[in-house]
Design an enzyme around this catalytic site. Structure first.
Site, PDB file in Angstrom:
ATOM      1  N   TYR A 438       0.872  -1.163   0.000  1.00 11.67           N
ATOM      2  CA  TYR A 438       0.000   0.000   0.000  1.00 11.67           C
ATOM      3  C   TYR A 438       0.916   1.222   0.000  1.00 11.67           C
ATOM      4  O   TYR A 438       1.786   1.368   0.855  1.00 11.67           O
ATOM      5  CB  TYR A 438      -0.919   0.017   1.227  1.00 11.67           C
ATOM      6  CG  TYR A 438      -1.869   1.190   1.242  1.00 11.67           C
ATOM      7  CD1 TYR A 438      -3.133   1.081   0.664  1.00 11.67           C
ATOM      8  CD2 TYR A 438      -1.515   2.402   1.830  1.00 11.67           C
ATOM      9  CE1 TYR A 438      -4.009   2.147   0.654  1.00 11.67           C
ATOM     10  CE2 TYR A 438      -2.377   3.479   1.830  1.00 11.67           C
ATOM     11  CZ  TYR A 438      -3.631   3.347   1.237  1.00 11.67           C
ATOM     12  OH  TYR A 438      -4.492   4.407   1.247  1.00 11.67           O
ATOM     13  N   SER A 440       1.570   5.178   0.354  1.00 17.67           N
ATOM     14  CA  SER A 440       1.052   6.407   0.968  1.00 17.67           C
ATOM     15  C   SER A 440       1.947   7.550   0.539  1.00 17.67           C
ATOM     16  O   SER A 440       3.178   7.464   0.635  1.00 17.67           O
ATOM     17  CB  SER A 440       1.041   6.277   2.494  1.00 17.67           C
ATOM     18  OG  SER A 440       0.706   7.515   3.083  1.00 17.67           O
ATOM     19  N   LEU A 511      -3.138  10.124   7.739  1.00 15.59           N
ATOM     20  CA  LEU A 511      -4.068   9.096   8.209  1.00 15.59           C
ATOM     21  C   LEU A 511      -3.532   7.711   7.873  1.00 15.59           C
ATOM     22  O   LEU A 511      -3.569   6.786   8.694  1.00 15.59           O
ATOM     23  CB  LEU A 511      -5.448   9.324   7.578  1.00 15.59           C
ATOM     24  CG  LEU A 511      -6.492   8.258   7.894  1.00 15.59           C
ATOM     25  CD1 LEU A 511      -6.787   8.209   9.390  1.00 15.59           C
ATOM     26  CD2 LEU A 511      -7.780   8.547   7.090  1.00 15.59           C
ATOM     27  N   GLU A 512      -3.012   7.556   6.668  1.00 14.76           N
ATOM     28  CA  GLU A 512      -2.445   6.261   6.258  1.00 14.76           C
ATOM     29  C   GLU A 512      -1.215   5.903   7.099  1.00 14.76           C
ATOM     30  O   GLU A 512      -1.015   4.745   7.499  1.00 14.76           O
ATOM     31  CB  GLU A 512      -2.067   6.316   4.779  1.00 14.76           C
ATOM     32  CG  GLU A 512      -3.272   6.524   3.868  1.00 14.76           C
ATOM     33  CD  GLU A 512      -2.867   6.952   2.472  1.00 14.76           C
ATOM     34  OE1 GLU A 512      -3.725   6.900   1.575  1.00 14.76           O
ATOM     35  OE2 GLU A 512      -1.699   7.355   2.300  1.00 14.76           O
ATOM     36  N   LEU A 513      -0.372   6.889   7.397  1.00 12.34           N
ATOM     37  CA  LEU A 513       0.821   6.642   8.202  1.00 12.34           C
ATOM     38  C   LEU A 513       0.444   6.201   9.608  1.00 12.34           C
ATOM     39  O   LEU A 513       1.005   5.246  10.150  1.00 12.34           O
ATOM     40  CB  LEU A 513       1.676   7.918   8.259  1.00 12.34           C
ATOM     41  CG  LEU A 513       2.884   7.881   9.215  1.00 12.34           C
ATOM     42  CD1 LEU A 513       3.867   6.802   8.806  1.00 12.34           C
ATOM     43  CD2 LEU A 513       3.567   9.243   9.255  1.00 12.34           C
TER      44      LEU A 513
END
Length: 625
Positions: A438, A440, A511-513
């Protein structure tokens, strides 16, 4: 009679140890005198102002010349003197200062001008024999002394040995001879002084070196004119000075003598000799065609008699009786002397040692009056190591180790990738994740182009990974937060592209981190990988990255250097990504290991493949051709 006289003269030559000169007429009457030259026993030294005497060397051996027998046979003793720097003999007449008594000439006392050559002559009507001796009268300041308080002494010290814990009466040297002279009618008085040796503890403690009897203990004392040692101690060793004084005609005459007192071990101790080396377990290693030295060390305890012996035997024979005795020699020396117990060392040297010498018996033997001991030397041949082969092998080993170190230091990434391709485990068989990666990133044009045109393209098309990108794979109308958390949870790796605009333009990225870090911390099934697209200062890192930086892998993109698939960037990234093995059903029935090392020879073709897959106007990869 003439034959008997010749025999006596011959014995005098042998026993007295003088050098005879050619006989020549010395007497005015024309009598031929046998001149025996000057005595080789050395000159006599007397301190100026002290009592001294000269003894005629002709009477040194009474079996040749005896004063009483010569007087009964009509021979008289005459003294002559040749002053220093002159050649003419002058007869010595008796006076108050120079007097004759039997075979001695007395100096009462000695004066500086007495220095010279003195001749004593035995003569009668038919025969004449004479011998010369040298006298030196020294000033007190010319005598070497160890200390200012020590009186000058010109005669060598007399040795006296006393056992430890034992006792002995010590006389002043020459006292009996002087007391028997009729010229000295008064009774002698003797004073004693102990000179502490330099090595004594008293000298180290800066106490006076010259110690009179008043400072002695009860273990020793002066009894009359003699020194009485009741109990001998180590500290009683050293030099003792005795000064003898006589009163003669209102004049005080004196002379000094020295005695060197040495302590030895008492007689009650073990007195048999002992071999210290070799011991019964000692084995000497020898080598053929070399010089071999065998050591023997023995202890000889002190005895009144100094008779001792130490020797080597080969096959039961002494060295001089061995048939090849020219190959054997020995040296003996004293190693130590501890209160009379002497340690002797003997070395047997064997030239050109041969194999048959190993079968010989080498024995070291010692002996004194109390006992005997022998010890056999055990030999073993030295095993020669193949030095050339050993050196070559060691050199090759060092070179190989150096090469392996260099190879590992330079190609460790390639070796690690090779190992993973052979022995790595495909994570698809161990979890239920849907995506391998994924990605980011901050949503801006430059980073988006890098992610879509470079990262995604190579990961999917070249390396065979399943890649998830939120903007591409999310369904319209969904909740951003829920879908983001779902995508991250269904991925095996989270690639975070870090750049200066990550914090300011990356609310979705943050947010992804956070989701990736939480998943990594809680479940452990997700790993976060940082890709530094552009350099970022320390204060530019977001708080979450600053905290987790030490535990996260960081791969740096270096622009043009990282474009080729064989660059260090892609190799380093592939090490962090899952091992990829594609099954035969998906790829035509063959197991293909996509995590392989790309050689430089295939660089051009791989670069072309990457360029074909990039459809964006701004190409990231330049054609190698």
């Amino acid at each position: 009679m003439a034959s008997f006289t010749s025999t006596l003269l011959f014995l005098a030559t042998v026993l007295v140890g003088i050098t005879p000169a050619v006989s020549q007429p010395d007497d005015p009457s024309g009598l031929t005198c046998n001149d025996w030259g000057e005595s080789i026993e050395g000159s006599v030294s007397i301190v100026e102002g002290e009592l001294g005497w000269l003894s005629c060397p002709l009477f040194s051996h009474p079996s040749v010349y005896n004063y009483t027998s010569t007087q009964s046979s009509g021979q008289n003793l005459f003294w002559y003197r040749v002053p220093e720097g002159q050649d003419l003999e002058q007869p010595i007449a008796s006076s108050s200062r120079l007097a004759r008594d039997r075979e001695r000439l007395w100096l009462l006392p000695a004066a500086a001008n007495d220095t010279g050559q003195y001749i004593c002559m035995l003569r009668n009507r038919s025969s004449c024999t004479k011998i010369a001796m040298r006298l030196k009268v020294l000033r007190p300041d010319e005598v070497v002394r160890g200390n200012d308080c020590e009186p000058p002494v010109t005669v060598a010290a007399s040795p006296v040995i006393i056992p430890l814990q034992g006792g002995k009466l010590v006389d002043c040297p020459d006292l009996q001879d002087a007391a028997a002279v009729g010229l000295l009618k008064s009774r002698a008085t003797v004073t004693w002084m102990h000179i502490i040796p330099n090595s004594s503890i008293y000298h180290i403690m800066s106490q006076p070196r010259c110690r009179p009897p008043e400072s002695w203990t009860n273990d020793r004392e002066v009894k009359g004119v003699r020194l009485q040692v009741h109990v001998m101690m180590v500290t009683y060793q050293g030099l003792y000075i005795c000064t003898v004084r006589y009163q003669r005609g209102g004049t005080m005459l004196s002379y000094s003598r020295s005695i060197n007192v040495t302590a030895v071990n008492p007689p009650s101790m073990h007195k048999e000799p002992t071999i210290l080396v070799p011991t019964r377990e000692k084995v000497f290693t020898v080598k053929q065609d070399t010089e071999v030295q065998l050591l023997c060390k023995a202890l000889f305890p002190y005895l009144d008699s100094s008779q001792w012996a130490m020797w080597w035997m080969v096959d039961g024979k002494t060295l001089d009786k061995v048939h090849d005795h020219h190959r054997f020699s020995k040296t003996t020396r004293k190693v130590k002397d501890d209160f009379g117990d002497r340690t002797e060392e003997s070395v047997l040297v064997i030239q050109d040692f041969q194999a048959e010498d190993l079968k010989r018996e080498f024995n070291c033997s010692v002996k004194n009056e109390r006992g005997f001991e022998t010890r056999r030397v055990q030999l073993v041949e030295e095993v020669s190591l193949p030095s050339v082969e050993l050196g070559c092998g060691l050199g090759v080993t060092l070179v190989l180790m150096l090469l392996l170190f260099v190879v590992y230091h330079v190609f460790w990434l390639e070796l690690l990738l090779l190992y993973r391709s052979w022995f790595g485990t495909d994570e698809r068989h161990t979890d239920d994740k849907e995506y391998d990666v994924y990605i980011s990133y901050a949503r801006n044009s430059e980073e988006e182009q890098f992610v879509l045109s470079t990262l995604r393209s190579v990961l999917e098309n070249e390396l065979g990974y399943s890649v998830c990108i939120f903007d591409r794979d999310s369904l319209p109308g969904g909740t951003i937060t829920d879908e983001t958390l779902s995508f991250v949870a269904r991925s095996r790796r989270l690639l975070v592209v870090v750049s200066p605009g990550y914090a300011s333009h990356g609310s979705q990225a943050l947010l992804e981190l956070k989701a990736g870090i939480d998943g990594m911390a809680l479940g452990g099934h997700l790993r976060v990988i940082l890709i530094q697209y552009k350099p970022v200062r320390r204060q530019g890192w977001v708080r979450e990255l600053r905290r987790a930086r030490v535990a996260l892998a960081l791969v740096r993109w270096q622009g043009d250097k990282s474009k080729e698939l064989t660059s260090r960037f892609w190799k380093r990234l592939r090490v962090e990504l899952p091992v990829r093995r594609v099954s035969g059903g998906e790829e035509g029935g063959k197991d293909v290991a996509l995590m392989r090392l790309h050689s430089q020879n295939s660089t051009n073709s791989q670069t072309g493949l990457i360029s074909d897959t990039v459809k964006h106007p701004h190409k990231v990869f330049n054609s190698a051709g």
